[in-house]
Design a protein around this motif. Sequence first.
Motif, PDB file in Angstrom:
ATOM      1  N   ASN A  23      -4.798   3.751 -18.690  1.00  0.00           N
ATOM      2  CA  ASN A  23      -4.723   5.070 -18.053  1.00  0.00           C
ATOM      3  C   ASN A  23      -5.031   5.037 -16.558  1.00  0.00           C
ATOM      4  N   THR A  24      -5.203   3.851 -16.010  1.00  0.00           N
ATOM      5  CA  THR A  24      -5.414   3.747 -14.564  1.00  0.00           C
ATOM      6  C   THR A  24      -4.081   3.855 -13.836  1.00  0.00           C
ATOM      7  N   GLU A  25      -4.148   3.953 -12.512  1.00  0.00           N
ATOM      8  CA  GLU A  25      -2.911   4.040 -11.730  1.00  0.00           C
ATOM      9  C   GLU A  25      -2.055   2.784 -11.922  1.00  0.00           C
ATOM     10  N   TRP A  26      -2.697   1.624 -11.885  1.00  0.00           N
ATOM     11  CA  TRP A  26      -1.949   0.387 -12.102  1.00  0.00           C
ATOM     12  C   TRP A  26      -1.440   0.308 -13.537  1.00  0.00           C
ATOM     13  N   GLY A  27      -2.232   0.787 -14.486  1.00  0.00           N
ATOM     14  CA  GLY A  27      -1.838   0.760 -15.880  1.00  0.00           C
ATOM     15  C   GLY A  27      -0.586   1.572 -16.133  1.00  0.00           C
ATOM     16  N   GLN A  28      -0.476   2.695 -15.461  1.00  0.00           N
ATOM     17  CA  GLN A  28       0.714   3.526 -15.638  1.00  0.00           C
ATOM     18  C   GLN A  28       1.906   2.950 -14.883  1.00  0.00           C
ATOM     19  N   ARG A  29       1.643   2.395 -13.707  1.00  0.00           N
ATOM     20  CA  ARG A  29       2.734   1.815 -12.915  1.00  0.00           C
ATOM     21  C   ARG A  29       3.391   0.649 -13.657  1.00  0.00           C
ATOM     22  N   PHE A  30       2.560  -0.210 -14.276  1.00  0.00           N
ATOM     23  CA  PHE A  30       3.089  -1.403 -14.946  1.00  0.00           C
ATOM     24  C   PHE A  30       3.219  -1.225 -16.462  1.00  0.00           C
ATOM     25  N   GLU A  31       2.951  -0.017 -16.947  1.00  0.00           N
ATOM     26  CA  GLU A  31       3.117   0.304 -18.377  1.00  0.00           C
ATOM     27  C   GLU A  31       2.253  -0.587 -19.263  1.00  0.00           C
ATOM     28  N   PHE A  32       0.952  -0.619 -18.956  1.00  0.00           N
ATOM     29  CA  PHE A  32       0.038  -1.467 -19.724  1.00  0.00           C
ATOM     30  C   PHE A  32       0.020  -1.088 -21.197  1.00  0.00           C
ATOM     31  N   ALA A  33       0.067   0.222 -21.504  1.00  0.00           N
ATOM     32  CA  ALA A  33       0.004   0.654 -22.903  1.00  0.00           C
ATOM     33  C   ALA A  33       1.197   0.108 -23.695  1.00  0.00           C
ATOM     34  N   ARG A  34       2.346   0.126 -23.066  1.00  0.00           N
ATOM     35  CA  ARG A  34       3.552  -0.379 -23.733  1.00  0.00           C
ATOM     36  C   ARG A  34       3.476  -1.892 -23.911  1.00  0.00           C
ATOM     37  N   ILE A  35       3.005  -2.588 -22.877  1.00  0.00           N
ATOM     38  CA  ILE A  35       2.886  -4.045 -22.961  1.00  0.00           C
ATOM     39  C   ILE A  35       1.923  -4.429 -24.085  1.00  0.00           C
ATOM     40  N   ALA A  36       0.819  -3.683 -24.187  1.00  0.00           N
ATOM     41  CA  ALA A  36      -0.214  -4.005 -25.177  1.00  0.00           C
ATOM     42  C   ALA A  36       0.293  -3.882 -26.601  1.00  0.00           C
ATOM     43  N   GLN A  37       1.373  -3.130 -26.818  1.00  0.00           N
ATOM     44  CA  GLN A  37       1.909  -2.946 -28.158  1.00  0.00           C
ATOM     45  C   GLN A  37       2.891  -4.060 -28.558  1.00  0.00           C
ATOM     46  N   GLU A  38       3.329  -4.858 -27.586  1.00  0.00           N
ATOM     47  CA  GLU A  38       4.313  -5.903 -27.872  1.00  0.00           C
ATOM     48  C   GLU A  38       3.697  -6.999 -28.751  1.00  0.00           C
ATOM     49  N   SER A  39       4.511  -7.563 -29.620  1.00  0.00           N
ATOM     50  CA  SER A  39       4.007  -8.644 -30.479  1.00  0.00           C
ATOM     51  C   SER A  39       3.653  -9.873 -29.654  1.00  0.00           C
ATOM     52  N   ASP A  40       4.474 -10.192 -28.652  1.00  0.00           N
ATOM     53  CA  ASP A  40       4.159 -11.284 -27.720  1.00  0.00           C
ATOM     54  C   ASP A  40       3.655 -10.655 -26.427  1.00  0.00           C
ATOM     55  N   VAL A  41       2.379 -10.317 -26.424  1.00  0.00           N
ATOM     56  CA  VAL A  41       1.809  -9.571 -25.310  1.00  0.00           C
ATOM     57  C   VAL A  41       1.833 -10.382 -24.017  1.00  0.00           C
ATOM     58  N   VAL A  42       1.670 -11.684 -24.118  1.00  0.00           N
ATOM     59  CA  VAL A  42       1.663 -12.523 -22.908  1.00  0.00           C
ATOM     60  C   VAL A  42       3.036 -12.527 -22.257  1.00  0.00           C
ATOM     61  N   LYS A  43       4.075 -12.734 -23.045  1.00  0.00           N
ATOM     62  CA  LYS A  43       5.439 -12.756 -22.508  1.00  0.00           C
ATOM     63  C   LYS A  43       5.785 -11.418 -21.865  1.00  0.00           C
ATOM     64  N   ALA A  44       5.416 -10.320 -22.519  1.00  0.00           N
ATOM     65  CA  ALA A  44       5.707  -8.986 -21.991  1.00  0.00           C
ATOM     66  C   ALA A  44       4.938  -8.741 -20.695  1.00  0.00           C
ATOM     67  N   TYR A  45       3.702  -9.196 -20.670  1.00  0.00           N
ATOM     68  CA  TYR A  45       2.873  -9.017 -19.470  1.00  0.00           C
ATOM     69  C   TYR A  45       3.466  -9.779 -18.286  1.00  0.00           C
ATOM     70  N   GLN A  46       3.845 -11.022 -18.502  1.00  0.00           N
ATOM     71  CA  GLN A  46       4.373 -11.833 -17.402  1.00  0.00           C
ATOM     72  C   GLN A  46       5.733 -11.324 -16.924  1.00  0.00           C
ATOM     73  N   ALA A  47       6.490 -10.712 -17.814  1.00  0.00           N
ATOM     74  CA  ALA A  47       7.787 -10.158 -17.420  1.00  0.00           C
ATOM     75  C   ALA A  47       7.624  -8.904 -16.565  1.00  0.00           C
ATOM     76  N   ARG A  48       6.496  -8.212 -16.731  1.00  0.00           N
ATOM     77  CA  ARG A  48       6.322  -6.912 -16.054  1.00  0.00           C
ATOM     78  C   ARG A  48       5.395  -6.990 -14.838  1.00  0.00           C
ATOM     79  N   VAL A  49       4.391  -7.839 -14.900  1.00  0.00           N
ATOM     80  CA  VAL A  49       3.360  -7.864 -13.841  1.00  0.00           C
ATOM     81  C   VAL A  49       3.524  -9.113 -12.996  1.00  0.00           C
ATOM     82  N   PRO A  50       3.769  -8.952 -11.697  1.00  0.00           N
ATOM     83  CA  PRO A  50       3.951 -10.127 -10.833  1.00  0.00           C
ATOM     84  C   PRO A  50       2.606 -10.755 -10.438  1.00  0.00           C
ATOM     85  N   ILE A  51       2.684 -11.932  -9.869  1.00  0.00           N
ATOM     86  CA  ILE A  51       1.501 -12.580  -9.299  1.00  0.00           C
ATOM     87  C   ILE A  51       1.108 -11.844  -8.022  1.00  0.00           C
TER      88      ILE A  51
END
Length: 504
Positions: A23-51
């Motif tokens: 629910n933070t600003e970054w969480g909404q920008r990068f859709e953290f809630a949606r990423i957290a629901q993915e079965s492969d959370v790491v793959k989804a996170y790396q696809a959405r959040v840059p270095i």
Amino acid sequence: MNQRAPAKIQAKLLRRLLRRASNTEWGQRFEFARIAQESDVVKAYQARVPIHTYDDIQPFVDQVRAGAEDLFWPGGIKHFAVSSGTASKGKVIPLSKDMLQLNRSFAVTLTLQYLMRSRSVKTLLGKHLTLPGTIEGDPNFPSTLIGEVSGLQTLFAPGVFRLFLQALPSSIAFAPDWDTKLRSVVDQTMNQDIRLVAMAPTWALVVFGLLIERYNEVNGTSVRTVGEVWPKLQLYISGGVALSSYRSILEEQIGLPNIDFLEVYGASEGFFSYQTDLSDPAMHLHLNNGVFYEFVPLDELTSENPRRLTIEHVKTGVRYAPILTTCSGLWSYVLGDVIRFTNTSPHKIVVAGRTSEMIDKYGEAVFGEDAREAINKTCDVTDSLVREYHVSAIPPNGTQTPTHEWLLEFSRIPHDCEAFIRSLDFALCDINRHYQTRREAKAFRPPEIVLVPEGTFNAWLKTSKGQIRSQTKVPRMSDQRNIADGILAHAGQDARRICVDEFM
């Protein structure tokens, strides 16, 4: 341990961090809630959040310091750690209470691990001397505290440590003037039963030297080692810089044959690993301490699409740049260090240096780890001890090919400095094939060394850094000349340059 277990621990931690910050600003920008629901959370996170680098996050850190809440971590953050500035000038790193509490648990865990392995509680029967950095209220951002992580962490130390084990009162531990503080530390602890010392080796050498000097002055004695002042000292905990560069000097200065050395790896961003086997210098990576790790092969760090490997896919012997996601709101953040895995079951690492610790102006590709290993090997061969060093490049001049200049402050000078240079050169050739190739092709001259008087590096630090802190240290390598030239200016006519003719 099941090879999949570390990966599962890390994936579970990442999912927990994403949900917490959804629910933070970054969480909404990068859709953290949606990423957290993915079965492969790491793959989804790396696809959405840059270095992210520090330059990427600095504007957001400034907002949080000014009081912004729910920006990249839930609520507000009131504690900020200032980096040592060896790779950058004063990065300000947010530290949530979650992270400070996890760091406290980390410190308790490593102490308990040591007690169990040593099968002795003698360490707990005396006082513990730590050297925390200064912390202060930030006048630009009221209600926040800023300082070195060691100082901030002291505020969160376990009550039993503060009440029964801590050797220093807060008035000394947090004294703002560094030189005055060190002398007060010595006066306060000289007659105490010190059983444990925890501080960076660079400052331990200074404190121990002052301790011996002051003890002799007060008592009219001529003791030569720390062990004669603190005979029951049992454990030295090292952090901040590589222990391997200082261990021989510390062993000689302490003078107790049975003292244990334990190395810890942490930074302003968090605490990461510690030795679980005192006979193995590699440190066990803590995988459930509020940090999700990615590892980028060092030679890919500046590429457009570097591989972001997780704990499951790392290999031994490869240099990696750690990328951190933490419970302080850092998301795929470039730490700036370089590590190598020595084992993957369990995962053990050594710190190979900083990403900025490399000289490659002429294709020699010498890393900080190479320099440290070469110095250690050369000291062993020549019966010498190097207290501080800095390596820089000397460019080609006319018919002269380039080389490296090693500024050296010795605790024990070799009998034959030319033999020291030859041994150093051979060690580098043995360690680094790029360096060896250029030396054999006569595209690189033998290294030059410059002996500087004791205290030169410390004097340069005071002048260049303005304020000395517990994490202040001399950069080991630079392909620019400004640091080397500054140190040489402090040494003046007392600097002694030694060169050798080509011998390969």
